[in-house]
Design a protein around this motif. Structure first.
Motif, PDB file in Angstrom:
ATOM      1  N   HIS A  33      15.570  -0.186  32.092  1.00 13.78           N
ATOM      2  CA  HIS A  33      14.139  -0.471  32.015  1.00 13.78           C
ATOM      3  C   HIS A  33      13.964  -1.984  31.857  1.00 13.78           C
ATOM      4  O   HIS A  33      14.511  -2.571  30.940  1.00 13.78           O
ATOM      5  CB  HIS A  33      13.536   0.259  30.814  1.00 13.78           C
ATOM      6  N   CYS A  54       7.561   4.680  27.424  1.00 12.44           N
ATOM      7  CA  CYS A  54       7.945   4.427  26.032  1.00 12.44           C
ATOM      8  C   CYS A  54       7.845   5.690  25.174  1.00 12.44           C
ATOM      9  O   CYS A  54       8.675   5.911  24.284  1.00 12.44           O
ATOM     10  CB  CYS A  54       7.090   3.314  25.443  1.00 12.44           C
ATOM     11  N   ILE A 112      11.110   7.719  25.254  1.00 13.86           N
ATOM     12  CA  ILE A 112      12.385   7.103  24.861  1.00 13.86           C
ATOM     13  C   ILE A 112      12.849   7.661  23.525  1.00 13.86           C
ATOM     14  O   ILE A 112      12.122   7.622  22.536  1.00 13.86           O
ATOM     15  CB  ILE A 112      12.254   5.572  24.801  1.00 13.86           C
ATOM     16  N   VAL A 160      17.813   3.582  22.408  1.00 17.04           N
ATOM     17  CA  VAL A 160      17.902   2.347  23.191  1.00 17.04           C
ATOM     18  C   VAL A 160      19.318   1.798  23.077  1.00 17.04           C
ATOM     19  O   VAL A 160      19.916   1.820  21.999  1.00 17.04           O
ATOM     20  CB  VAL A 160      16.895   1.291  22.672  1.00 17.04           C
ATOM     21  N   GLY A 202      21.380  -1.793  24.100  1.00 11.82           N
ATOM     22  CA  GLY A 202      21.191  -3.166  24.566  1.00 11.82           C
ATOM     23  C   GLY A 202      22.325  -4.048  24.100  1.00 11.82           C
ATOM     24  O   GLY A 202      23.300  -3.587  23.516  1.00 11.82           O
ATOM     25  N   PRO A 229      13.888  -4.626  20.516  1.00 11.13           N
ATOM     26  CA  PRO A 229      13.501  -3.914  21.738  1.00 11.13           C
ATOM     27  C   PRO A 229      12.071  -3.382  21.647  1.00 11.13           C
ATOM     28  O   PRO A 229      11.666  -2.821  20.626  1.00 11.13           O
ATOM     29  CB  PRO A 229      14.515  -2.774  21.815  1.00 11.13           C
ATOM     30  N   TYR A 230      11.325  -3.591  22.722  1.00  7.64           N
ATOM     31  CA  TYR A 230       9.946  -3.117  22.836  1.00  7.64           C
ATOM     32  C   TYR A 230       9.050  -3.657  21.721  1.00  7.64           C
ATOM     33  O   TYR A 230       8.047  -3.049  21.379  1.00  7.64           O
ATOM     34  CB  TYR A 230       9.897  -1.585  22.879  1.00  7.64           C
ATOM     35  N   VAL A 271      18.507   2.225  17.858  1.00  5.82           N
ATOM     36  CA  VAL A 271      18.935   1.192  18.798  1.00  5.82           C
ATOM     37  C   VAL A 271      20.425   0.957  18.606  1.00  5.82           C
ATOM     38  O   VAL A 271      20.895   0.757  17.472  1.00  5.82           O
ATOM     39  CB  VAL A 271      18.154  -0.120  18.571  1.00  5.82           C
ATOM     40  N   TYR A 291      19.387  -0.045  13.578  1.00  5.87           N
ATOM     41  CA  TYR A 291      20.144  -0.799  14.572  1.00  5.87           C
ATOM     42  C   TYR A 291      21.622  -0.621  14.249  1.00  5.87           C
ATOM     43  O   TYR A 291      22.087  -1.028  13.193  1.00  5.87           O
ATOM     44  CB  TYR A 291      19.772  -2.281  14.523  1.00  5.87           C
ATOM     45  N   VAL A 326      17.290   7.706  27.275  1.00  3.55           N
ATOM     46  CA  VAL A 326      17.985   6.543  26.721  1.00  3.55           C
ATOM     47  C   VAL A 326      17.647   5.341  27.595  1.00  3.55           C
ATOM     48  O   VAL A 326      17.938   5.325  28.790  1.00  3.55           O
ATOM     49  CB  VAL A 326      19.518   6.756  26.687  1.00  3.55           C
ATOM     50  N   SER A 327      17.031   4.341  26.992  1.00  2.00           N
ATOM     51  CA  SER A 327      16.662   3.116  27.700  1.00  2.00           C
ATOM     52  C   SER A 327      17.776   2.090  27.565  1.00  2.00           C
ATOM     53  O   SER A 327      18.259   1.824  26.465  1.00  2.00           O
ATOM     54  CB  SER A 327      15.362   2.551  27.115  1.00  2.00           C
ATOM     55  N   LEU A 337      18.686  -1.832  28.106  1.00  2.00           N
ATOM     56  CA  LEU A 337      18.003  -3.117  28.207  1.00  2.00           C
ATOM     57  C   LEU A 337      19.004  -4.257  28.355  1.00  2.00           C
ATOM     58  O   LEU A 337      20.082  -4.228  27.763  1.00  2.00           O
ATOM     59  CB  LEU A 337      17.156  -3.360  26.953  1.00  2.00           C
TER      60      LEU A 337
END
Length: 196
Positions: free
Chosen positions: A7, A43, A46, A49, A51, A65-66, A74, A92, A115-116, A118
């Protein structure tokens, strides 16, 4: 089954950010309520996440994120171990050098939600490992000429099926399925349309 998707908001020439990481160009364009609706629907679906960042820059500097509006766990890739951090209702977890494990853990946490993925480097690595089911891009009408590329350096061809395209005030919203993925049929069934 959870869908893993890249995304990103990108420029027309495929940059996530300017040469020094600047993203001020994202906010210089008019938008319509429908643009926000597209983002809000994604969103809302989700569940986790994945990243890449470091503890200080990602969390203490506010680069979450976001912008923190997606309240989902995350998983951040790191080269050095760090204890999980909880901030504003978001946990996190730092995963050392094992992207496949991070994605699998994120899928378990997400359950039936998505699952996004990034960030350019993490997105490219996920594509190379065959972990990505879909790609969602919000393209803004600007050419930066240089910057941090989303797909630059991928090094191989990956074919996509277009699932959705929409455009309103300025942005163009694109959604693709990655061809030949192990979850292709399941992804097609579970994400044939975005939730209203």
């Amino acid at each position: 089954m959870s869908v893993v998707f890249i995304h990103a908001t990108v420029t027309l020439d495929g940059f996530l950010a300017g040469p020094r990481g600047e993203v001020d160009w994202m906010f210089d364009f008019p938008s319509a309520p429908q643009d926000q609706d597209v983002v809000d629907r994604v969103c809302a679906n989700i569940g986790a996440v994945v990243g890449g960042a470091n503890p200080g820059r990602t969390i203490e500097d506010g680069e979450v994120p976001y912008g923190g509006m997606v309240k989902a766990p995350v998983y951040l890739m790191s080269h050095t171990p760090a204890a999980p951090v909880e901030r504003d209702g978001i946990t996190y977890t730092f995963v050392v050098d094992d992207l496949a494990s991070a994605v699998e853990t994120a899928k378990e946490a997400a359950g039936e939600r998505w699952v996004s993925v990034l960030g350019g480097k993490v997105s490219r690595q996920c594509l190379e490992l065959g972990l990505v089911d879909e790609i969602h891009l919000d393209v803004v009408p600007v050419l930066l000429g240089e910057g941090i590329s989303l797909f630059g350096g991928l090094g191989r061809r990956i074919d996509l099926d277009r699932l959705e395209t929409s455009a309103f005030a300025s942005e163009t919203h694109l959604r693709f399925r990655v061809q030949g993925q192990r979850n292709r049929d399941a992804a097609s069934t579970s994400t044939s349309s975005l939730p209203a």
